[in-house]
Design a protein around this motif. Structure first.
Motif, PDB file in Angstrom:
ATOM      1  N   GLY A   1       0.792  -1.220   0.000  1.00 22.96           N
ATOM      2  CA  GLY A   1       0.000   0.000   0.000  1.00 22.96           C
ATOM      3  C   GLY A   1       0.824   1.270   0.000  1.00 22.96           C
ATOM      4  O   GLY A   1       0.496   2.237  -0.685  1.00 22.96           O
ATOM      5  N   LYS A   2       1.912   1.289   0.743  1.00 21.83           N
ATOM      6  CA  LYS A   2       2.749   2.493   0.808  1.00 21.83           C
ATOM      7  C   LYS A   2       3.378   2.784  -0.554  1.00 21.83           C
ATOM      8  O   LYS A   2       3.387   3.935  -1.007  1.00 21.83           O
ATOM      9  CB  LYS A   2       3.825   2.326   1.879  1.00 21.83           C
ATOM     10  CG  LYS A   2       4.655   3.577   2.078  1.00 21.83           C
ATOM     11  CD  LYS A   2       5.636   3.408   3.221  1.00 21.83           C
ATOM     12  CE  LYS A   2       6.398   4.705   3.460  1.00 21.83           C
ATOM     13  NZ  LYS A   2       7.312   4.593   4.608  1.00 21.83           N
ATOM     14  N   THR A   3       3.887   1.755  -1.208  1.00 20.52           N
ATOM     15  CA  THR A   3       4.488   1.931  -2.537  1.00 20.52           C
ATOM     16  C   THR A   3       3.443   2.354  -3.556  1.00 20.52           C
ATOM     17  O   THR A   3       3.675   3.253  -4.367  1.00 20.52           O
ATOM     18  CB  THR A   3       5.176   0.623  -2.988  1.00 20.52           C
ATOM     19  OG1 THR A   3       6.192   0.298  -2.043  1.00 20.52           O
ATOM     20  CG2 THR A   3       5.770   0.763  -4.371  1.00 20.52           C
ATOM     21  N   LEU A   4       2.285   1.722  -3.502  1.00 23.59           N
ATOM     22  CA  LEU A   4       1.204   2.086  -4.425  1.00 23.59           C
ATOM     23  C   LEU A   4       0.737   3.517  -4.188  1.00 23.59           C
ATOM     24  O   LEU A   4       0.466   4.247  -5.140  1.00 23.59           O
ATOM     25  CB  LEU A   4       0.034   1.112  -4.278  1.00 23.59           C
ATOM     26  CG  LEU A   4       0.278  -0.281  -4.839  1.00 23.59           C
ATOM     27  CD1 LEU A   4      -0.779  -1.249  -4.336  1.00 23.59           C
ATOM     28  CD2 LEU A   4       0.304  -0.247  -6.348  1.00 23.59           C
ATOM     29  N   PHE A   5       0.667   3.919  -2.927  1.00 26.57           N
ATOM     30  CA  PHE A   5       0.282   5.289  -2.616  1.00 26.57           C
ATOM     31  C   PHE A   5       1.313   6.264  -3.187  1.00 26.57           C
ATOM     32  O   PHE A   5       0.950   7.264  -3.817  1.00 26.57           O
ATOM     33  CB  PHE A   5       0.140   5.494  -1.101  1.00 26.57           C
ATOM     34  CG  PHE A   5      -0.337   6.869  -0.745  1.00 26.57           C
ATOM     35  CD1 PHE A   5      -1.691   7.151  -0.684  1.00 26.57           C
ATOM     36  CD2 PHE A   5       0.558   7.901  -0.498  1.00 26.57           C
ATOM     37  CE1 PHE A   5      -2.144   8.431  -0.387  1.00 26.57           C
ATOM     38  CE2 PHE A   5       0.122   9.180  -0.195  1.00 26.57           C
ATOM     39  CZ  PHE A   5      -1.233   9.445  -0.141  1.00 26.57           C
ATOM     40  N   ALA A   6       2.586   5.975  -2.976  1.00 21.23           N
ATOM     41  CA  ALA A   6       3.642   6.846  -3.487  1.00 21.23           C
ATOM     42  C   ALA A   6       3.573   6.978  -5.000  1.00 21.23           C
ATOM     43  O   ALA A   6       3.743   8.067  -5.553  1.00 21.23           O
ATOM     44  CB  ALA A   6       5.011   6.315  -3.056  1.00 21.23           C
ATOM     45  N   LYS A   7       3.277   5.893  -5.678  1.00 16.64           N
ATOM     46  CA  LYS A   7       3.244   5.881  -7.140  1.00 16.64           C
ATOM     47  C   LYS A   7       1.990   6.536  -7.709  1.00 16.64           C
ATOM     48  O   LYS A   7       2.051   7.198  -8.726  1.00 16.64           O
ATOM     49  CB  LYS A   7       3.339   4.429  -7.620  1.00 16.64           C
ATOM     50  CG  LYS A   7       3.037   4.187  -9.060  1.00 16.64           C
ATOM     51  CD  LYS A   7       4.282   4.224  -9.902  1.00 16.64           C
ATOM     52  CE  LYS A   7       3.951   3.795 -11.319  1.00 16.64           C
ATOM     53  NZ  LYS A   7       4.472   4.658 -12.297  1.00 16.64           N
TER      54      LYS A   7
END
Length: 136
Positions: free
Chosen positions: A30-36
């Motif tokens: 989720g954190k990576t997807l949010f950043a992207k």
């Protein structure tokens, strides 16, 4: 010649064994997807840009009913695009769960099955195959 054939056979067997031990894909982060996909507008700290992009910190949509939050990502809202084609159900669940549990938010996680049910109820087509692909 026999030793060459034996070496090739061993290499093929070793290669097959290495392929068999390849780990399965990791679950959505989720954190990576949010950043992207989200941080450009909502910022990495979830505070958004006043007057342009809403904050997700203590947001009634972000921490409210799971189906409402899912609908925003599946259909878009206002100036926000939909992510229905670029994020699959597990990805949407992961990014929403991240937003619902970050920056002091304390909403329960959302499962991919909940997103799938909302996608079906809204008659939104399934996402494409591009992992971390974002058309936005």
């Amino acid at each position: 010649m026999k030793s060459l054939m034996l070496a090739v056979a061993c290499a093929c067997l070793w290669g097959s064994a290495a392929q068999a031990q390849t780990p399965p894909p990791t679950p959505a982060d989720g954190k990576t997807l949010f950043a992207k996909n989200c941080a450009a507008c909502h910022l990495a700290n979830g505070r958004g840009i006043p007057g342009a992009f809403p904050a997700l910190v203590a947001s009634p949509v972000a921490i409210g009913p799971a189906d409402e939050a899912a609908e925003v990502l599946l259909k878009g809202r206002g100036g926000m695009p939909d992510f229905s084609a670029s994020l699959n159900d597990a990805d949407i669940a992961a990014v929403l769960t991240y937003a619902r549990s970050s920056w002091g938010n304390r909403a329960p996680p959302i499962a991919g099955a909940e997103i799938a049910m909302r996608r079906a109820a809204l008659q939104v087509a399934p996402a494409g195959d591009s992992r971390f692909g974002n058309k936005h």
